[in-house]
Design an enzyme around this catalytic site. Structure first.
Site, PDB file in Angstrom:
ATOM      1  N   TYR A  30      39.128  20.786  22.652  1.00 54.66           N
ATOM      2  CA  TYR A  30      38.438  20.582  24.046  1.00 54.66           C
ATOM      3  C   TYR A  30      36.914  21.145  24.024  1.00 54.66           C
ATOM      4  CZ  TYR A  30      38.238  19.877  29.088  1.00 54.66           C
ATOM      5  OH  TYR A  30      37.914  19.499  30.409  1.00 54.66           O
ATOM      6  N   GLU A  40      38.747  28.469  31.619  1.00 51.85           N
ATOM      7  CA  GLU A  40      39.571  27.365  32.566  1.00 51.85           C
ATOM      8  C   GLU A  40      38.835  27.590  34.076  1.00 51.85           C
ATOM      9  OE1 GLU A  40      41.004  25.209  30.347  1.00 51.85           O
ATOM     10  OE2 GLU A  40      40.498  24.328  32.166  1.00 51.85           O
ATOM     11  N   GLN A  59      54.082  57.196  41.326  1.00 52.93           N
ATOM     12  CA  GLN A  59      54.511  56.214  40.134  1.00 52.93           C
ATOM     13  C   GLN A  59      55.095  54.690  40.827  1.00 52.93           C
ATOM     14  OE1 GLN A  59      53.473  57.047  37.057  1.00 52.93           O
ATOM     15  NE2 GLN A  59      54.649  56.037  35.554  1.00 52.93           N
ATOM     16  N   THR A  80      37.957  34.354  32.885  1.00 54.30           N
ATOM     17  CA  THR A  80      37.079  33.660  32.752  1.00 54.30           C
ATOM     18  C   THR A  80      37.274  32.059  32.296  1.00 54.30           C
ATOM     19  OG1 THR A  80      36.064  35.761  32.156  1.00 54.30           O
ATOM     20  CG2 THR A  80      34.746  33.627  31.229  1.00 54.30           C
ATOM     21  N   ASP A  98      35.669  30.503  35.851  1.00 52.54           N
ATOM     22  CA  ASP A  98      35.702  31.857  36.133  1.00 52.54           C
ATOM     23  C   ASP A  98      36.222  31.955  37.539  1.00 52.54           C
ATOM     24  OD1 ASP A  98      33.410  34.353  36.348  1.00 52.54           O
ATOM     25  OD2 ASP A  98      33.439  33.222  38.238  1.00 52.54           O
ATOM     26  N   ARG A 151      52.537  52.415  42.477  1.00 49.59           N
ATOM     27  CA  ARG A 151      51.524  51.632  41.559  1.00 49.59           C
ATOM     28  C   ARG A 151      52.329  50.568  40.929  1.00 49.59           C
ATOM     29  NH1 ARG A 151      49.851  56.461  38.046  1.00 49.59           N
ATOM     30  NH2 ARG A 151      48.452  55.199  36.898  1.00 49.59           N
ATOM     31  N   ARG A 171      60.146  58.549  29.843  1.00 52.48           N
ATOM     32  CA  ARG A 171      59.283  59.622  30.008  1.00 52.48           C
ATOM     33  C   ARG A 171      59.670  60.681  31.181  1.00 52.48           C
ATOM     34  NH1 ARG A 171      55.947  62.095  26.475  1.00 52.48           N
ATOM     35  NH2 ARG A 171      54.103  62.543  27.451  1.00 52.48           N
ATOM     36  N   GLN A 227      33.975  21.500  25.757  1.00 52.24           N
ATOM     37  CA  GLN A 227      33.104  20.985  27.175  1.00 52.24           C
ATOM     38  C   GLN A 227      31.773  22.141  27.180  1.00 52.24           C
ATOM     39  OE1 GLN A 227      35.739  20.234  30.803  1.00 52.24           O
ATOM     40  NE2 GLN A 227      34.464  22.068  31.638  1.00 52.24           N
ATOM     41  N   THR A 228      32.316  23.402  27.198  1.00 50.16           N
ATOM     42  CA  THR A 228      31.234  24.561  27.555  1.00 50.16           C
ATOM     43  C   THR A 228      30.212  24.248  26.457  1.00 50.16           C
ATOM     44  OG1 THR A 228      33.038  25.848  28.609  1.00 50.16           O
ATOM     45  CG2 THR A 228      31.295  27.001  27.770  1.00 50.16           C
TER      46      THR A 228
END
Ligand SMILES: CCCCCCCCCCCCCCCC(=O)SCCNC(=O)CCNC(=O)[C@H](O)C(C)(C)COP(=O)(O)OP(=O)(O)OC[C@H]1O[C@@H](n2cnc3c(N)ncnc32)[C@H](O)[C@@H]1OP(=O)(O)O
Ligand SMILES: Cc1cc2nc3c(=O)[nH]c(=O)nc-3n(C[C@H](O)[C@H](O)[C@H](O)COP(=O)(O)OP(=O)(O)OC[C@H]3O[C@@H](n4cnc5c(N)ncnc54)[C@H](O)[C@@H]3O)c2cc1C
Length: 664
Positions: free
Chosen positions: A135, A424, A330, A422, A426, A333, A310, A137-138
């Protein structure tokens, strides 16, 4: 301690049936069985071994990828796999290759933009891989601004051909995957010129290389654009550069579903909207959303299993130290990322439905939902890939030092995944598209045009502007309606504030540029509302399995309340909630983390990733981390010899010199 399940105690703690959750995650029993069967098939095939790829040089890596792609094709044919099974096999091969673009973009572009005759001509060749496509395009000078592409396709009346040309350096095609070394053909996006008139960007099928000797055809310059981020990562792909020097293609190689050029050189635009030229991007963005849940689930699975293995600190009187998963930091997050993986899965499922629906409508010449499909695919692609990319890096940190080792699988996963923010489109550029869609919906509110689909809530503008959350206890935040209203009010108020500020500009485009940072925040709030709503809608369905729905309810609340906590500024400044209600949400979040804790390992087991697909010692199913890490270190090529190459040449003379100096 081969064969011992070090995570067995964790698995025994689960309060739900993992086998049922596996089916919910996969989407259906059929999807689960298919994934399970094909992932094991790939894992047991020595050609698909991948634990050595990060130590290969570029050429070896590329050759290894070609070997795997060819083997995948051979197995697909030998086993008579259907399209769905073949896609799974390539997915579990887990090494980006030219085939991703061939099947993922070249074929869909012809299907979506080619006429019936063009499809009949090209698809059988592509489906049998008698030709390989990409493809294109860019360009070097333009990626986001598709209308700014410079390659030209000029109609020659005399010969009934288009002449493809790259008039400037910046018009060189740059980035297309599979182009650099392998593709024989490409769908090339170029400006259509007839009699000096520019009709804008259209798609053309061009042959690039000879089917006899694979050499570039006359007038074509082609090559790879060079090494990319990471070691293996996306370097198994031949992203390429391509230039045309007045290359001729027959007129019927312009993809003519959207508009046609006749033998007389007349440009005819059919009733199909022009935006369908961008249709392949909509298709792939929808796939990318689904893929974001997979990428994030892999990282979360690794970090969760390792966090249970751990241990650091907290030993008293010779007892075990604390499993790091028991630290609240932990959990705070890790668990929102676990919840996000599930949330994106269900958003992806819904988006797939939306895409199928829009495709069926397009066949019936109903184009009304195309803008909604574009806004949703663009927005969710942006949201989910950004979270998944950041989430993978967070999972690396959650695994401490060992997370930085290649054998943790996380550096490779990160490096291969981050371009999704980025390619498909940005992610910022795509959020701006969502913002335009929202501003348009708001501008039409007064003209009696009721917003539909995901913007329907904007139709309740007055009510949402009045809204004040009535949460008084932490548990109130568990009610889906309370959460949805707060997210709707926040998103509506942010968009309406942007619209109001925009109205102060005499030139709306100037206003849009000036307010772009606020606009993408409003777009983000809208996209988060979609994901939260789709998760809640999923839970309104019948979900069988012991304890399964309860776990998903906990994850859904975590997803929503974590976002509320993270974006507390939005909720407070728009006056949707009070600081007290914000802290109640946080209190509820802490309690939810404790509820997830005993189920954490089972919730990542439900992803059903094989050890091969995870490619991580830290994320091994059996939790046997330390012996395997130790064993793996010795396999590094540096450890092939006791004394490394270069030692005698460079270091020994230096040491000897220093010793001589010391003796003097
Ligand atoms: C292992 C196996 C895995 C296999 C799994 C396969 C996956 C496969 C692998 C993936 C591996 C990566 C492969 C990367 C492959 C590339 O990266 S390919 C290149 C992708 N390039 C991009 O995404 C470029 C981003 N830019 C754009 O999309 C557009 O040009 C922009 C940003 C939308 C701007 O377009 P524009 O025409 O200048 O803009 P604008 O005036 O804003 O729009 C005009 C109208 O069109 C509408 N519009 C714009 N875009 C669209 C659209 N797409 N649809 C409908 N309407 C649209 C706008 O809403 C607007 O509507 P109105 O307001 O007028 O009603
Ligand atoms: C791994 C990889 C694979 C790819 N594969 C393909 C492929 O197969 N085929 C293909 O055709 N292309 C491919 N691409 C190209 C890709 O689609 C583009 O790189 C992408 O669309 C971004 O465009 P760009 O590079 O022009 O970025 P730019 O638009 O130059 O972005 C640079 C910066 O400018 C900002 N920016 C740009 N426009 C605006 C705006 N209007 N407002 C505010 N900020 C803006 C962006 O946010 C970004 O921060 C690939 C790229 C990568 C990295």
């Amino acid at each position: 301690m081969e064969g011992v399940d070090h995570l067995a105690d964790e698995r025994n703690k689960a309060q739900f049936d993992v086998s049922d959750m596996k089916i919910v995650w996969a989407g259906s029993r059929h999807a689960y069985e298919l994934s399970d069967r094909i992932s094991r098939l790939v894992a047991s095939d020595p050609v698909f071994k991948k634990d050595n790829v990060s130590t290969l040089g570029r050429k070896e890596l590329f050759k290894n990828t070609l070997k795997k792609a060819a083997h995948a094709w051979k197995r697909i044919n030998e086993l008579g796999l259907n399209e769905e099974e073949a896609l799974k096999l390539r997915t579990f091969m887990d090494q980006p290759s030219f085939t991703d673009l061939h099947w993922g973009m070249f074929v869909p572009a012809i299907k979506g933009q080619g006429t019936d005759e063009q499809q009949q001509q090209w698809l059988p060749l592509a489906n049998k891989m008698q030709i390989i496509g990409c493809y294109a395009q860019t360009e070097l000078g333009h990626g986001s601004n598709v209308q700014g592409l410079e390659t030209t396709a000029t109609f020659d009346h005399k010969t009934d051909e288009f002449v493809l040309n790259s008039p400037t350096l910046t018009s060189s095609k740059w980035w297309p995957g599979g182009l650099g070394k392998i593709s024989t053909h490409a769908v090339v996006y170029a400006r259509l010129i007839i009699d000096d008139k520019d009709y804008g960007v259209h798609g053309f099928i061009a042959q690039l290389r000879s089917l006899n000797d694979h050499l570039p055809l006359p007038g074509i310059t082609i090559g790879d654009i060079g090494m990319k981020f990471g070691s293996a990562a996306y370097n198994s792909m031949d992203n390429g550069v391509l230039r045309f020097d007045h290359v001729r293609i027959p007129r019927n190689q312009m993809l003519m579903r959207v508009s046609q050029v006749t033998r007389e050189g007349k440009y005819v635009h059919s009733s199909v909207p022009r935006q369908l030229v961008y249709g392949t991007m909509v298709y792939v963005r929808q796939i990318i959303v689904f893929d974001a849940s997979v990428a994030l689930s892999r990282a979360v699975c690794i970090a969760t299993r390792y966090s249970a293995v751990r241990r650091q600190f907290g030993s008293q009187n010779g007892s075990h130290e604390t499993q790091v998963i028991d630290y609240k930091t932990q959990q705070a997050r890790l668990f929102p990322l676990l919840a996000s993986a599930y949330a994106f899965r269900f958003a992806g499922e819904w988006l797939k439905w939306l895409y199928t629906d829009v495709t069926e409508r397009l066949q019936a010449k109903d184009f009304s939902t195309l803008p909604e499909a574009h806004a949703c695919t663009a927005g969710l692609k942006s949201l989910t890939t950004s979270v998944a990319a950041d989430g993978i890096e967070e999972c690396r940190k959650l695994c401490g030092g060992h997370g930085y080792l290649s054998s943790s699988g996380l550096p490779e996963l990160f490096a291969v995944y981050i371009p999704a923010c980025t390619y498909e489109g940005d992610n910022v550029v795509l959020l701006l598209q969502v913002a335009r869609y929202l501003m348009k919906a708001i501008s039409q509110l007064n003209s009696g045009n009721k917003p539909v689909g995901t913007t329907a809530y904007l139709g309740r503008k007055e009510q949402l502007m009045q809204y004040r959350s009535d949460v008084v206890r932490a548990e109130d935040w568990l009610k889906p309606s309370v959460v949805v209203e707060a997210f709707e009010a926040r998103a509506a108020r942010m968009s309406l504030a942007c619209a109001q500020n925009l109205s102060k500009f005499s030139n709306p485009e100037d206003g849009f540029q000036e307010l772009a940072a606020d606009l993408i925040e409003a777009a983000t709030a809208h996209c988060q509302l979609i994901v939260v709503s789709k998760f809640i809608e999923k839970l309104q369905q019948d979900i069988p399995g012991n304890g399964v729905k309860q776990q998903l309810q906990v994850l859904c609340s975590i997803y929503a309340l974590f976002l509320l906590h993270k974006h507390i500024g939005d909720f407070l400044t728009t006056g949707c909630i009070t600081p007290k209600q914000g802290s109640l949400a946080n209190e509820q979040l802490r309690s939810l983390y404790s509820q997830v804790r005993p189920n954490a390992i089972a919730l990542v087991d439900a992803f059903n990733h094989t050890d091969h697909y995870l490619g991580s010692i830290l994320g091994r199913y059996d939790g046997n981390v330390y012996p395997k890490l130790y064993e793996e270190a010795w396999k590094d090529p540096l450890n092939d010899t006791v004394i490394p190459d270069g030692f005698h040449e460079y270091v020994e003379p230096l040491l000897k010199q220093q010793l001589r100096n010391a003796r003097l």
